[in-house]
Design a protein around this motif. Structure first.
Motif, mmCIF file in Angstrom:
data_model
loop_
_atom_site.group_PDB
_atom_site.id
_atom_site.type_symbol
_atom_site.label_atom_id
_atom_site.label_comp_id
_atom_site.label_asym_id
_atom_site.label_seq_id
_atom_site.Cartn_x
_atom_site.Cartn_y
_atom_site.Cartn_z
ATOM 1 N N GLN A 1 0.842 -1.214 0.000
ATOM 2 C CA GLN A 1 0.000 0.000 0.000
ATOM 3 C C GLN A 1 0.872 1.257 0.000
ATOM 4 O OE1 GLN A 1 -3.137 0.464 -0.517
ATOM 5 N NE2 GLN A 1 -4.183 -1.426 0.045
ATOM 6 N N ARG A 2 1.959 1.226 0.777
ATOM 7 C CA ARG A 2 2.888 2.370 0.776
ATOM 8 C C ARG A 2 3.542 2.527 -0.593
ATOM 9 N NH1 ARG A 2 5.432 0.485 5.840
ATOM 10 N NH2 ARG A 2 7.356 0.437 4.649
ATOM 11 N N ALA A 3 3.944 1.402 -1.190
ATOM 12 C CA ALA A 3 4.553 1.447 -2.519
ATOM 13 C C ALA A 3 3.574 2.000 -3.549
ATOM 14 C CB ALA A 3 5.023 0.051 -2.933
ATOM 15 N N LEU A 4 2.307 1.610 -3.443
ATOM 16 C CA LEU A 4 1.285 2.119 -4.358
ATOM 17 C C LEU A 4 1.147 3.628 -4.231
ATOM 18 C CD1 LEU A 4 -0.972 1.663 -6.414
ATOM 19 C CD2 LEU A 4 -2.515 1.168 -4.483
ATOM 20 N N ALA A 5 1.117 4.131 -3.002
ATOM 21 C CA ALA A 5 0.993 5.577 -2.778
ATOM 22 C C ALA A 5 2.185 6.324 -3.381
ATOM 23 C CB ALA A 5 0.861 5.870 -1.281
ATOM 24 N N VAL A 6 3.388 5.808 -3.189
ATOM 25 C CA VAL A 6 4.594 6.447 -3.732
ATOM 26 C C VAL A 6 4.549 6.424 -5.263
ATOM 27 C CG1 VAL A 6 7.112 6.222 -3.962
ATOM 28 C CG2 VAL A 6 6.029 5.988 -1.715
ATOM 29 N N ALA A 7 4.176 5.297 -5.846
ATOM 30 C CA ALA A 7 4.118 5.189 -7.308
ATOM 31 C C ALA A 7 3.086 6.150 -7.888
ATOM 32 C CB ALA A 7 3.797 3.758 -7.717
ATOM 33 N N GLN A 8 1.935 6.233 -7.258
ATOM 34 C CA GLN A 8 0.898 7.147 -7.746
ATOM 35 C C GLN A 8 1.337 8.596 -7.593
ATOM 36 O OE1 GLN A 8 -2.397 5.629 -5.406
ATOM 37 N NE2 GLN A 8 -3.168 4.429 -7.136
ATOM 38 N N GLN A 9 1.953 8.901 -6.464
ATOM 39 C CA GLN A 9 2.424 10.264 -6.217
ATOM 40 C C GLN A 9 3.469 10.679 -7.257
ATOM 41 O OE1 GLN A 9 4.607 10.742 -2.505
ATOM 42 N NE2 GLN A 9 3.543 12.681 -2.147
ATOM 43 N N ASN A 10 4.296 9.735 -7.672
ATOM 44 C CA ASN A 10 5.358 10.035 -8.635
ATOM 45 C C ASN A 10 4.969 9.718 -10.078
ATOM 46 O OD1 ASN A 10 7.689 10.947 -6.965
ATOM 47 N ND2 ASN A 10 7.249 9.006 -5.935
ATOM 48 N N GLN A 11 3.693 9.422 -10.279
ATOM 49 C CA GLN A 11 3.162 9.105 -11.611
ATOM 50 C C GLN A 11 4.016 8.042 -12.303
ATOM 51 O OE1 GLN A 11 2.757 12.908 -13.560
ATOM 52 N NE2 GLN A 11 1.154 13.547 -12.148
ATOM 53 N N ASN A 12 4.208 6.926 -11.589
ATOM 54 C CA ASN A 12 5.017 5.811 -12.065
ATOM 55 C C ASN A 12 4.086 4.622 -12.315
ATOM 56 O OD1 ASN A 12 6.617 3.532 -12.321
ATOM 57 N ND2 ASN A 12 8.024 4.100 -10.683
ATOM 58 N N PRO A 13 3.581 4.487 -13.549
ATOM 59 C CA PRO A 13 2.611 3.417 -13.810
ATOM 60 C C PRO A 13 3.165 2.003 -13.611
ATOM 61 C CG PRO A 13 3.192 4.551 -15.849
ATOM 62 C CD PRO A 13 3.837 5.308 -14.732
ATOM 63 N N ARG A 14 4.440 1.782 -13.917
ATOM 64 C CA ARG A 14 5.009 0.444 -13.707
ATOM 65 C C ARG A 14 5.071 0.125 -12.212
ATOM 66 N NH1 ARG A 14 6.428 -3.035 -16.997
ATOM 67 N NH2 ARG A 14 6.918 -1.593 -18.672
ATOM 68 N N GLY A 15 5.508 1.062 -11.417
ATOM 69 C CA GLY A 15 5.523 0.857 -9.965
ATOM 70 C C GLY A 15 4.120 0.663 -9.415
#
Length: 189
Positions: free
Chosen positions: A15-29
């Motif tokens: 869930q933390r990784a998802l939040a970071v990926a979304q915040q950084n607009q990283n679709p692969r993450g």
């Protein structure tokens, strides 16, 4: 965390990784984190896992990541089989996943897909098909050195033999699986 059975920690980290990926607009993450959450929820047999798995599959398709598409299609097959108990839909996804795994030359995911097909056959009391699929999965797993997967194949084969009333065969499979899991210190196994 997921591999060692620490599901709360696995879900929290994903869930933390998802939040970071979304915040950084990283679709692969984002795709990887969604998949990880889906796998944790699948392990818990939580139907919400489907929401995360389908979102991850959508991203894999957008990223044109055919290998991940196969992996996620297989996961959705597991969700329909193990969690939602919908054998017809599970069969559709497993068949598609198997085709993608073979197309992308991914024997590890092919073995997992065959394992899922074996589980689906076990769910529908088609024991001979279940044994055949688990044996196919075990052979591929042995060929690529995926020892833990061999353990899971043997464990499920034990379930088939148990349901067929051949308790000696079941016990033999369970003992072999236990040996593999014990040797690998695999707590979930």
């Amino acid at each position: 965390y997921w591999h060692v059975g620490k599901l709360d920690e696995a879900e929290e980290t994903a869930q933390r990784a998802l939040a970071v990926a979304q915040q950084n607009q990283n679709p692969r993450g984002e795709q990887y984190a969604l998949e990880r959450i889906a796998r944790v929820l699948w392990t818990r047999r939580d139907s919400q896992s489907m929401e995360y798995a389908t979102a991850s599959l959508k991203l894999a398709r957008e990223l044109q990541d055919r290998g991940r598409e196969g992996r996620l299609t297989e996961l959705i097959g597991h969700l329909y089989s193990d969690t939602l108990r919908d054998p017809e839909r599970a069969a559709i996804y497993f068949t598609e996943a198997l085709q993608i795994c073979r197309e992308t030359n991914n024997p590890y995911e092919e073995a997992w897909t065959l394992w899922g097909m074996g589980s689906l056959a076990l769910l529908t009391d088609d024991y001979m098909t279940a044994l055949a699929r688990y044996n196919e999965a075990r052979q591929i797993s042995e060929d690529i050195g995926a020892t833990l997967q061999v353990g899971w194949d043997l464990y499920r084969m034990g379930n088939v033999w148990y349901n067929l009333g051949d308790y000696n065969q079941a016990l033999d499979c369970y003992r072999q699986a236990h040996f593999i899991f014990n040797t690998a210190h695999h707590p979930r196994g």
